[in-house]
Design a protein around this motif. Structure first.
Motif, PDB file in Angstrom:
ATOM      1  N   UNK A 106      48.054  64.647  26.375  1.00 33.17           N
ATOM      2  CA  UNK A 106      48.708  64.517  25.076  1.00 33.17           C
ATOM      3  C   UNK A 106      48.112  65.437  24.025  1.00 33.17           C
ATOM      4  N   UNK A 107      46.954  65.974  24.306  1.00 34.16           N
ATOM      5  CA  UNK A 107      46.272  66.814  23.319  1.00 34.16           C
ATOM      6  C   UNK A 107      46.982  68.166  23.236  1.00 34.16           C
ATOM      7  N   UNK A 108      47.304  68.556  22.043  1.00 38.29           N
ATOM      8  CA  UNK A 108      48.012  69.820  21.852  1.00 38.29           C
ATOM      9  C   UNK A 108      49.513  69.687  21.965  1.00 38.29           C
ATOM     10  N   UNK A 109      49.979  68.483  22.196  1.00 35.78           N
ATOM     11  CA  UNK A 109      51.410  68.249  22.342  1.00 35.78           C
ATOM     12  C   UNK A 109      51.958  67.683  21.034  1.00 35.78           C
ATOM     13  N   UNK A 110      53.124  68.148  20.665  1.00 32.68           N
ATOM     14  CA  UNK A 110      53.743  67.617  19.455  1.00 32.68           C
ATOM     15  C   UNK A 110      55.085  66.994  19.829  1.00 32.68           C
ATOM     16  N   UNK A 111      55.296  65.787  19.369  1.00 37.29           N
ATOM     17  CA  UNK A 111      56.583  65.134  19.625  1.00 37.29           C
ATOM     18  C   UNK A 111      57.274  64.876  18.304  1.00 37.29           C
ATOM     19  N   UNK A 112      58.361  64.163  18.326  1.00 39.77           N
ATOM     20  CA  UNK A 112      59.296  64.206  17.223  1.00 39.77           C
ATOM     21  C   UNK A 112      58.756  63.689  15.897  1.00 39.77           C
ATOM     22  N   UNK A 113      58.216  62.487  15.917  1.00 37.41           N
ATOM     23  CA  UNK A 113      57.897  61.845  14.651  1.00 37.41           C
ATOM     24  C   UNK A 113      56.391  61.760  14.451  1.00 37.41           C
ATOM     25  N   UNK A 114      55.952  62.230  13.329  1.00 39.27           N
ATOM     26  CA  UNK A 114      54.538  62.116  13.018  1.00 39.27           C
ATOM     27  C   UNK A 114      54.201  60.678  12.646  1.00 39.27           C
ATOM     28  N   UNK A 115      53.108  60.162  13.192  1.00 35.13           N
ATOM     29  CA  UNK A 115      52.714  58.791  12.862  1.00 35.13           C
ATOM     30  C   UNK A 115      51.484  58.766  11.969  1.00 35.13           C
ATOM     31  N   UNK A 116      50.453  59.487  12.350  1.00 35.33           N
ATOM     32  CA  UNK A 116      49.236  59.513  11.556  1.00 35.33           C
ATOM     33  C   UNK A 116      48.825  60.966  11.368  1.00 35.33           C
ATOM     34  N   UNK A 117      48.742  61.427  10.131  1.00 37.20           N
ATOM     35  CA  UNK A 117      48.287  62.798   9.910  1.00 37.20           C
ATOM     36  C   UNK A 117      46.807  62.942  10.266  1.00 37.20           C
ATOM     37  N   UNK A 118      46.424  64.149  10.572  1.00 39.62           N
ATOM     38  CA  UNK A 118      45.062  64.393  11.043  1.00 39.62           C
ATOM     39  C   UNK A 118      44.020  63.892  10.050  1.00 39.62           C
ATOM     40  N   UNK A 119      44.320  64.021   8.755  1.00 39.51           N
ATOM     41  CA  UNK A 119      43.318  63.643   7.756  1.00 39.51           C
ATOM     42  C   UNK A 119      42.972  62.160   7.833  1.00 39.51           C
ATOM     43  N   UNK A 120      43.908  61.372   8.323  1.00 40.77           N
ATOM     44  CA  UNK A 120      43.647  59.925   8.360  1.00 40.77           C
ATOM     45  C   UNK A 120      43.021  59.475   9.667  1.00 40.77           C
ATOM     46  N   UNK A 121      42.903  60.408  10.601  1.00 35.71           N
ATOM     47  CA  UNK A 121      42.281  60.054  11.885  1.00 35.71           C
ATOM     48  C   UNK A 121      40.776  60.209  11.757  1.00 35.71           C
ATOM     49  N   UNK A 122      40.061  59.130  11.968  1.00 36.33           N
ATOM     50  CA  UNK A 122      38.607  59.227  11.852  1.00 36.33           C
ATOM     51  C   UNK A 122      37.940  59.442  13.198  1.00 36.33           C
ATOM     52  N   UNK A 123      38.535  58.908  14.261  1.00 34.78           N
ATOM     53  CA  UNK A 123      37.948  59.078  15.587  1.00 34.78           C
ATOM     54  C   UNK A 123      39.037  59.460  16.584  1.00 34.78           C
ATOM     55  N   UNK A 124      38.633  60.261  17.546  1.00 31.69           N
ATOM     56  CA  UNK A 124      39.507  60.541  18.684  1.00 31.69           C
ATOM     57  C   UNK A 124      38.727  60.284  19.958  1.00 31.69           C
ATOM     58  N   UNK A 125      39.321  59.501  20.832  1.00 31.95           N
ATOM     59  CA  UNK A 125      38.720  59.272  22.138  1.00 31.95           C
ATOM     60  C   UNK A 125      39.623  59.914  23.173  1.00 31.95           C
ATOM     61  N   UNK A 126      39.078  60.832  23.933  1.00 26.59           N
ATOM     62  CA  UNK A 126      39.872  61.531  24.935  1.00 26.59           C
ATOM     63  C   UNK A 126      38.992  61.827  26.145  1.00 26.59           C
ATOM     64  N   UNK A 127      39.547  62.575  27.098  1.00 27.70           N
ATOM     65  CA  UNK A 127      38.754  62.904  28.279  1.00 27.70           C
ATOM     66  C   UNK A 127      38.440  64.390  28.309  1.00 27.70           C
ATOM     67  N   UNK A 128      37.579  64.777  29.225  1.00 33.99           N
ATOM     68  CA  UNK A 128      37.030  66.127  29.170  1.00 33.99           C
ATOM     69  C   UNK A 128      37.940  67.197  29.769  1.00 33.99           C
ATOM     70  N   UNK A 158      37.644  64.957  12.302  1.00 34.08           N
ATOM     71  CA  UNK A 158      37.834  63.919  13.325  1.00 34.08           C
ATOM     72  C   UNK A 158      36.584  63.839  14.186  1.00 34.08           C
ATOM     73  N   UNK A 159      36.049  62.646  14.319  1.00 33.64           N
ATOM     74  CA  UNK A 159      34.879  62.459  15.181  1.00 33.64           C
ATOM     75  C   UNK A 159      35.354  62.365  16.616  1.00 33.64           C
ATOM     76  N   UNK A 160      34.790  63.209  17.463  1.00 36.23           N
ATOM     77  CA  UNK A 160      35.258  63.271  18.850  1.00 36.23           C
ATOM     78  C   UNK A 160      34.403  62.405  19.764  1.00 36.23           C
ATOM     79  N   UNK A 161      35.080  61.752  20.695  1.00 34.49           N
ATOM     80  CA  UNK A 161      34.399  61.003  21.754  1.00 34.49           C
ATOM     81  C   UNK A 161      35.060  61.417  23.059  1.00 34.49           C
ATOM     82  N   UNK A 162      34.364  62.208  23.818  1.00 34.63           N
ATOM     83  CA  UNK A 162      34.955  62.753  25.039  1.00 34.63           C
ATOM     84  C   UNK A 162      34.376  62.038  26.251  1.00 34.63           C
ATOM     85  N   UNK A 163      35.241  61.363  26.968  1.00 37.76           N
ATOM     86  CA  UNK A 163      34.816  60.669  28.190  1.00 37.76           C
ATOM     87  C   UNK A 163      34.886  61.646  29.355  1.00 37.76           C
ATOM     88  N   UNK A 164      33.863  61.618  30.151  1.00 43.35           N
ATOM     89  CA  UNK A 164      33.945  62.470  31.334  1.00 43.35           C
ATOM     90  C   UNK A 164      34.470  61.640  32.500  1.00 43.35           C
TER      91      UNK A 164
END
Lengths: 270, 270
Positions: free
Chosen positions: B226-248, B263-269
DNA sequence: TCACATTCGATCTAAACCGATCAAATAGCG
DNA sequence: CGCTATTTGATCGGTTTAGATCGAATGTGA
């Protein structure tokens, strides 16, 4: 402290009496939830055989549960009689009741469905209906209808009551207060002619009442194990019950009594 | 309490007995609705053979249904197609992400959890927390926490959107408008640095927005697809995102861009 | 429809664990 | 002082449990 035989020999290692050892075993199990026999033996400084004996003794007193490989807190892992076993209880009757109740639903209806395993079975029967609007406070009912595109499902809000997988509390009641449906399908834990439908929980009772008020007709789903049974809180008085769907093991006299009070009976043959 | 004066042997981990393993399998299946045998084996730390045995045993008790490749809740009309898709897609990444996200939840927290399979996996990890208050519009999240007595679950009301098993519409948004939580855990279908979180559905977007507004912190759960993908409707702008949890497997450049925007990153391996 | 991959079931092996019996040590008692 | 009863520890055989392998069955995708 006051051990009967004092300093007879105050030699090297302090003696570890059996009672003390067992106490420590209990503490270890309580602290960790589950401890292997080997760890217990190492922790109390005795052999595994001895600990095994102690654990068996403690199990006999109901202070812990013994498992292959160790011991756990009692009753921690043996909560089997969960929700899913209740569906097993009288599955065929429930199915028959649900089938009959489903015949009371017509395409295009707006209905309300309460919490319970029987109502969940009813919901499963509604997937073939079209243009249906269903309001419910039951997660299980909602799940059952989730994949059905021709049924619109509206959930009340509220606090989740885990044991019945349903929403309760004032949000649920208020959501129902603003709605009007043709029929409400409600279950319960007991149904008598004198006191009507009842359930052991106050919050659940309030929501069921609100659901009944929102409906023109109130259809009660109750298998024979609930007929003639009275539980703590009345939810719907007999006068407000328009239909009862039950199975043919229900006590005849109670059914007659209900019928004489204006309840339309639908008896499913199991 | 009174830990002994004995050197605690930290080498031996807490044992997992057969009964406990089966209990966890049940929890996992209840939480996820459908879990593959491989995931179950990984989750409980046993081999697939053993899990297969357990699952067969549990099936014999009617506690779950067995299918090719995994197990589901009992008696449910099983949606085979969605099942393999969702669990197979990126199950291990989801699990790793959920683990990491769960570490952002502390006992006593009040949090909100949005809809999605990743958030559902997160909910599954919260069963051991205590004094937790969770507000959600996701049936799956609610189900995952239903049997957990130490977690209070509040559901928004609303109309059920079957494809994602979540409640949408103004009742859901209004319920969230009246609440305030410390953190909101929200998923979505796309996340870019420029447009933030997005989803293809308008109603879902509205609810996600309301959920983000109700929280001090917004934690986005998004696997690399999902990272780097843009879909139709914006839900939360980047400025309001405080944390992102994703994988490596997530694209490095997008992550850097997000990080530079606070955005504070939390990358799960995985 | 056919070929391929995955998963299931069954049998087997290895290891851990349990129960029982027996031996040794200690405390109690005459 | 010596005997006995109780308790603990050791050993052995049987049972349970978990993991591995392989043919068979089932799903998947072209």
């Amino acid at each position: 402290m006051t051990d009967g035989k004092t300093h007879d020999t105050a030699e090297s290692a302090r003696p570890v009496f059996a009672a003390e050892r067992r106490q420590r075993i209990l503490e270890l199990v309580r602290a960790n939830g589950a401890v292997s026999l080997r760890d217990l033996a190492r922790a109390v400084g005795s052999s595994e055989v001895t600990v095994r004996r102690d654990v068996r003794m403690l199990e006999g007193e109901g202070l812990l549960d013994r498992h292959h490989g160790g011991a756990t807190l009692p009753g921690e892992l043996t909560r089997e009689p969960t929700y899913s076993q209740k569906t097993q209880l009288s599955g065929t009757e429930k199915a028959a009741i649900a089938d009959l109740a489903a015949s009371l639903v017509e395409d295009g209806d707006a209905i309300a469905i309460g919490a319970g395993t029987t109502t969940q079975a009813l919901a499963r029967r509604l997937v073939r209906h079209t243009e249906l609007a269903v309001v419910t406070n039951s997660l299980l009912v909602a799940q059952a209808l989730a994949d059905c595109p021709r049924v619109e499902v509206v959930m009340t809000g509220g606090t989740l009551r885990g044991s019945i997988h349903a929403l309760v509390g004032s949000p649920a009641e208020q959501a129902l207060a603003g709605l009007r449906v043709r029929r409400a399908f409600i279950s319960g834990n007991g149904l008598t002619a004198e006191r009507g439908l009842s359930t052991p929980n106050l919050q659940v009772a309030s929501v069921d009442r609100a659901m009944a008020r929102a409906a023109e007709d109130v259809v009660v789903l109750a298998d024979h194990t609930k007929i003639g049974v009275d539980t703590m809180v009345q939810t719907v008085p007999t006068e407000e019950i328009t239909h009862l769907v039950t199975d043919d093991d229900a006590p005849r006299d109670v059914l007659d009594d209900l019928a004489s009070r204006g309840v339309r009976l639908h008896v499913a043959r199991g």
